[in-house]
Design a protein around this motif. Sequence first.
Motif: not given
Length: 229
Positions: A45-50
């Motif tokens: 899992x993780x966090x996208x950079x937008x």
Amino acid sequence: MVIGCDDNFVKYVIVPFYRDSKRPFVFGGVNWDVSNYGLPCSNVTGMLEVAYIPTLMEALRPFARGTRVGLLGARNETNEKDVKFYAQSAGVKAEQAVLVDNFEQWKGMFTELQGKVDMLILLPPSFIQSPADEAEARRFVLEITRIPSGSVEGWIAPYSLICQAKLGSEQGEWTAHAALKILAGTSPKDIPVASNYRTQMILNMPLAKKLGVTFPISLIEQATLIKEE
């Protein structure tokens, strides 16, 4: 448990060696989308950079003569990916996107785009690295700028009128909290992939003075200001 950042971590470590393994992974800073890597999966899992380009453009429009938008940055995989998603999120046409290989080319295209578009979004010019390059970039931009410009990286704020800066600390906080949940027994598959949402407005006052821009008080009150040296 392994925590890592950026597309290369996912592309060259997780995907070929650890996808759907027993070891849990948490990523941060993967640009825009992770589905092209076959993720998320049972152990990742993780966090996208937008980037919130529509918000940035909304801030720039009152100071622009028209609606034509250009993109300028270094030629690399990250910026090529950004061009694609900027087009999807903000309607920026591909022919208005210019990626270059060095600082001199960047200065040439920066100058040329002043007369071709009404707003300019700066993608990371990764070849600007030394203090001398940074000083030259600030001098050059202040001299040449004729149109409002924007960026989404705090380190580019000195070269753009308005920066809607992403916060790297948000990625670190999220991945740390996710890791603690996993260590406490939560499965990675039960932690949805997230996207960053915090930004910091940075206003470049020397560029505003050059362009004759007067920012509304409501914008100034929520922003960090770059002032004249």
